[in-house]
Design a protein around this motif. Structure first.
Motif, PDB file in Angstrom:
ATOM      1  N   ASN B  30       0.831  -1.204   0.000  1.00 38.37           N
ATOM      2  CA  ASN B  30       0.000   0.000   0.000  1.00 38.37           C
ATOM      3  C   ASN B  30       0.864   1.252   0.000  1.00 38.37           C
ATOM      4  O   ASN B  30       0.428   2.322  -0.430  1.00 38.37           O
ATOM      5  CB  ASN B  30      -0.836   0.068   1.283  1.00 38.37           C
ATOM      6  CG  ASN B  30      -2.095  -0.745   1.204  1.00 38.37           C
ATOM      7  OD1 ASN B  30      -2.617  -0.992   0.128  1.00 38.37           O
ATOM      8  ND2 ASN B  30      -2.579  -1.163   2.355  1.00 38.37           N
ATOM      9  N   ASN B  31       2.033   1.113   0.580  1.00 38.46           N
ATOM     10  CA  ASN B  31       2.840   2.284   0.897  1.00 38.46           C
ATOM     11  C   ASN B  31       4.306   1.927   0.699  1.00 38.46           C
ATOM     12  O   ASN B  31       4.740   0.822   1.061  1.00 38.46           O
ATOM     13  CB  ASN B  31       2.580   2.673   2.369  1.00 38.46           C
ATOM     14  CG  ASN B  31       3.424   3.853   2.855  1.00 38.46           C
ATOM     15  OD1 ASN B  31       4.140   4.489   2.095  1.00 38.46           O
ATOM     16  ND2 ASN B  31       3.330   4.138   4.132  1.00 38.46           N
ATOM     17  N   GLN B  33       7.936   4.189   1.296  1.00 37.50           N
ATOM     18  CA  GLN B  33       8.529   5.478   1.648  1.00 37.50           C
ATOM     19  C   GLN B  33      10.048   5.360   1.649  1.00 37.50           C
ATOM     20  O   GLN B  33      10.609   4.330   2.030  1.00 37.50           O
ATOM     21  CB  GLN B  33       8.062   5.955   3.034  1.00 37.50           C
ATOM     22  CG  GLN B  33       6.584   6.331   3.085  1.00 37.50           C
ATOM     23  CD  GLN B  33       6.162   6.881   4.435  1.00 37.50           C
ATOM     24  OE1 GLN B  33       5.324   6.296   5.120  1.00 37.50           O
ATOM     25  NE2 GLN B  33       6.718   8.008   4.824  1.00 37.50           N
ATOM     26  N   PHE B  35      13.316   7.338   3.339  1.00 31.36           N
ATOM     27  CA  PHE B  35      13.687   8.246   4.436  1.00 31.36           C
ATOM     28  C   PHE B  35      15.201   8.484   4.407  1.00 31.36           C
ATOM     29  O   PHE B  35      15.976   7.609   4.021  1.00 31.36           O
ATOM     30  CB  PHE B  35      13.363   7.631   5.804  1.00 31.36           C
ATOM     31  CG  PHE B  35      11.910   7.379   6.070  1.00 31.36           C
ATOM     32  CD1 PHE B  35      11.351   6.141   5.785  1.00 31.36           C
ATOM     33  CD2 PHE B  35      11.108   8.350   6.633  1.00 31.36           C
ATOM     34  CE1 PHE B  35      10.023   5.885   6.042  1.00 31.36           C
ATOM     35  CE2 PHE B  35       9.764   8.098   6.905  1.00 31.36           C
ATOM     36  CZ  PHE B  35       9.224   6.862   6.614  1.00 31.36           C
ATOM     37  N   ASN B  45      11.292  12.452   5.864  1.00 25.75           N
ATOM     38  CA  ASN B  45      10.555  11.886   4.729  1.00 25.75           C
ATOM     39  C   ASN B  45      11.108  12.438   3.419  1.00 25.75           C
ATOM     40  O   ASN B  45      11.140  13.656   3.222  1.00 25.75           O
ATOM     41  CB  ASN B  45       9.072  12.233   4.839  1.00 25.75           C
ATOM     42  CG  ASN B  45       8.380  11.488   5.951  1.00 25.75           C
ATOM     43  OD1 ASN B  45       8.960  11.231   6.992  1.00 25.75           O
ATOM     44  ND2 ASN B  45       7.128  11.141   5.731  1.00 25.75           N
ATOM     45  N   PHE B  47      10.316  10.610   0.108  1.00 26.66           N
ATOM     46  CA  PHE B  47       9.267  10.327  -0.856  1.00 26.66           C
ATOM     47  C   PHE B  47       8.262   9.338  -0.285  1.00 26.66           C
ATOM     48  O   PHE B  47       8.636   8.395   0.397  1.00 26.66           O
ATOM     49  CB  PHE B  47       9.840   9.733  -2.158  1.00 26.66           C
ATOM     50  CG  PHE B  47      10.697  10.671  -2.939  1.00 26.66           C
ATOM     51  CD1 PHE B  47      12.072  10.561  -2.902  1.00 26.66           C
ATOM     52  CD2 PHE B  47      10.122  11.660  -3.729  1.00 26.66           C
ATOM     53  CE1 PHE B  47      12.877  11.427  -3.615  1.00 26.66           C
ATOM     54  CE2 PHE B  47      10.919  12.533  -4.448  1.00 26.66           C
ATOM     55  CZ  PHE B  47      12.298  12.424  -4.391  1.00 26.66           C
ATOM     56  N   TYR B  48       6.998   9.594  -0.611  1.00 25.62           N
ATOM     57  CA  TYR B  48       5.916   8.627  -0.425  1.00 25.62           C
ATOM     58  C   TYR B  48       5.584   8.173  -1.838  1.00 25.62           C
ATOM     59  O   TYR B  48       5.032   8.939  -2.622  1.00 25.62           O
ATOM     60  CB  TYR B  48       4.727   9.282   0.263  1.00 25.62           C
ATOM     61  CG  TYR B  48       3.465   8.467   0.252  1.00 25.62           C
ATOM     62  CD1 TYR B  48       2.367   8.865  -0.482  1.00 25.62           C
ATOM     63  CD2 TYR B  48       3.383   7.296   0.998  1.00 25.62           C
ATOM     64  CE1 TYR B  48       1.192   8.109  -0.478  1.00 25.62           C
ATOM     65  CE2 TYR B  48       2.225   6.544   0.995  1.00 25.62           C
ATOM     66  CZ  TYR B  48       1.132   6.962   0.266  1.00 25.62           C
ATOM     67  OH  TYR B  48      -0.018   6.208   0.269  1.00 25.62           O
ATOM     68  N   PHE B  86      16.797   4.834   4.242  1.00 25.40           N
ATOM     69  CA  PHE B  86      15.952   3.675   4.471  1.00 25.40           C
ATOM     70  C   PHE B  86      14.806   3.646   3.466  1.00 25.40           C
ATOM     71  O   PHE B  86      14.187   4.677   3.175  1.00 25.40           O
ATOM     72  CB  PHE B  86      15.337   3.698   5.875  1.00 25.40           C
ATOM     73  CG  PHE B  86      16.294   3.371   6.985  1.00 25.40           C
ATOM     74  CD1 PHE B  86      16.744   4.365   7.839  1.00 25.40           C
ATOM     75  CD2 PHE B  86      16.725   2.072   7.187  1.00 25.40           C
ATOM     76  CE1 PHE B  86      17.623   4.073   8.884  1.00 25.40           C
ATOM     77  CE2 PHE B  86      17.599   1.764   8.224  1.00 25.40           C
ATOM     78  CZ  PHE B  86      18.052   2.769   9.058  1.00 25.40           C
ATOM     79  N   GLU B  90       4.723  -0.811   3.434  1.00 22.81           N
ATOM     80  CA  GLU B  90       3.574  -1.279   4.204  1.00 22.81           C
ATOM     81  C   GLU B  90       2.855  -2.300   3.339  1.00 22.81           C
ATOM     82  O   GLU B  90       2.365  -1.961   2.262  1.00 22.81           O
ATOM     83  CB  GLU B  90       2.648  -0.129   4.553  1.00 22.81           C
ATOM     84  CG  GLU B  90       1.451  -0.526   5.398  1.00 22.81           C
ATOM     85  CD  GLU B  90       0.655   0.677   5.857  1.00 22.81           C
ATOM     86  OE1 GLU B  90       1.241   1.748   6.048  1.00 22.81           O
ATOM     87  OE2 GLU B  90      -0.565   0.530   6.015  1.00 22.81           O
ATOM     88  N   LEU B  97       4.949  -0.224   8.813  1.00 21.38           N
ATOM     89  CA  LEU B  97       6.066  -0.153   7.884  1.00 21.38           C
ATOM     90  C   LEU B  97       7.100  -1.216   8.236  1.00 21.38           C
ATOM     91  O   LEU B  97       7.443  -1.390   9.407  1.00 21.38           O
ATOM     92  CB  LEU B  97       6.726   1.224   7.933  1.00 21.38           C
ATOM     93  CG  LEU B  97       5.997   2.365   7.222  1.00 21.38           C
ATOM     94  CD1 LEU B  97       6.732   3.676   7.463  1.00 21.38           C
ATOM     95  CD2 LEU B  97       5.861   2.095   5.737  1.00 21.38           C
ATOM     96  N   PHE B  99      10.947  -2.047   7.467  1.00 22.99           N
ATOM     97  CA  PHE B  99      12.114  -1.303   6.997  1.00 22.99           C
ATOM     98  C   PHE B  99      13.174  -2.239   6.426  1.00 22.99           C
ATOM     99  O   PHE B  99      13.397  -3.348   6.937  1.00 22.99           O
ATOM    100  CB  PHE B  99      12.729  -0.506   8.144  1.00 22.99           C
ATOM    101  CG  PHE B  99      12.002   0.765   8.461  1.00 22.99           C
ATOM    102  CD1 PHE B  99      10.792   0.744   9.116  1.00 22.99           C
ATOM    103  CD2 PHE B  99      12.535   1.991   8.087  1.00 22.99           C
ATOM    104  CE1 PHE B  99      10.108   1.916   9.400  1.00 22.99           C
ATOM    105  CE2 PHE B  99      11.861   3.165   8.367  1.00 22.99           C
ATOM    106  CZ  PHE B  99      10.641   3.123   9.026  1.00 22.99           C
ATOM    107  N   GLY B 100      13.864  -1.754   5.397  1.00 23.47           N
ATOM    108  CA  GLY B 100      15.081  -2.408   4.971  1.00 23.47           C
ATOM    109  C   GLY B 100      16.206  -2.082   5.934  1.00 23.47           C
ATOM    110  O   GLY B 100      16.048  -1.275   6.860  1.00 23.47           O
TER     111      GLY B 100
END
Lengths: 115, 109
Positions: B30-31, B33, B35, B45, B47-48, B86, B90, B97, B99-100
């Motif tokens: 869905n998401n 991002q 960071f 932030n 990019f979304y 990062f 989601e 979220l 994270f990598g």
């Protein structure tokens, strides 16, 4: 506008003591998240609140960890009987969590050191 | 659960150079991002971008959702770009979220 705020910014506590961390989300954001970041690592999810729904506690590492949220505002994360492995930065995030807009915004974090 | 892999893990650039960071993920999202975590630990932030392409100054990002990867481009790098980048996703049926492990970028003057 105001971003996500967290307090305290730093907390040093002795092993075995309880600590309480606070998060103020962005006004209007219905979703609130807690994450933990150990030194040199990525973020790991702890707990999620969305409106009046039951929270998703699937990331809490033990029953010493708990969190509450009052309505769609402030949240507190409580760690009981702290252990040295609880030392980390605890980050809070908030979002609208609606179709097409799931972007999360993070606070500055609380650095917890357990001695 | 969903897996997120970032590459490269470390990157050293000379000021002015360009770079591409990659994020692969294992399921529909869905998401997504990007960071930047600055030296003080603040997550900024960038990019979304669950799909498509966006640009913001010297930075741009592209997500190809059907192929489950995203790219972050940094052009004309500056020393202030240093830090950890990062990627976080989601899952389509999730609410958090993931994270990598991050890419540590160091830009030398």
């Amino acid at each position: 506008g105001a971003g996500v705020s967290q307090s305290p910014s730093n907390k040093v506590t002795e092993k075995g003591k309880d600590v309480e961390l606070r998060c103020d989300p962005i006004s209007g954001h219905t979703a609130l998240y807690w994450y933990r970041q150990r030194l040199g690592q990525g973020l790991e999810f702890l707990i999620y609140f969305q409106g009046n729904s039951a929270p998703d506690k699937s990331g809490l590492p033990s029953d010493r960890f708990s969190a509450e949220r009052t309505g769609e505002s402030v949240s507190t994360l409580t760690i009981q009987r702290t252990q040295q492995e609880d030392s980390a930065v605890y980050l809070c995030a908030s979002s609208f969590w609606r179709v097409g807009d799931y972007e999360q915004y993070f606070g500055p974090g609380t650095r917890l050191t357990v001695t | 659960g969903i897996q997120v892999e970032q590459s490269p893990p470390d990157l050293i650039l000379q000021e002015g150079a360009n770079s591409t960071l990659r994020c692969n993920f294992s399921d529909s999202v869905n998401n997504l991002q990007w960071f930047h975590q600055n030296p003080w630990g603040q997550l900024i932030n960038l990019f979304y971008i669950p799909s498509g392409t966006k640009q913001n100054g010297r930075l741009s990002a592209t997500t190809v959702a059907t192929e489950r990867y995203s790219l972050l481009y940094i052009s004309s790098s500056q020393t202030t770009d240093s830090g950890v980048y990062f990627c976080a996703v989601e899952p389509e049926y999730g609410n958090k979220l993931v994270f990598g492990a991050g890419t540590i970028l160091r830009v030398k003057s």
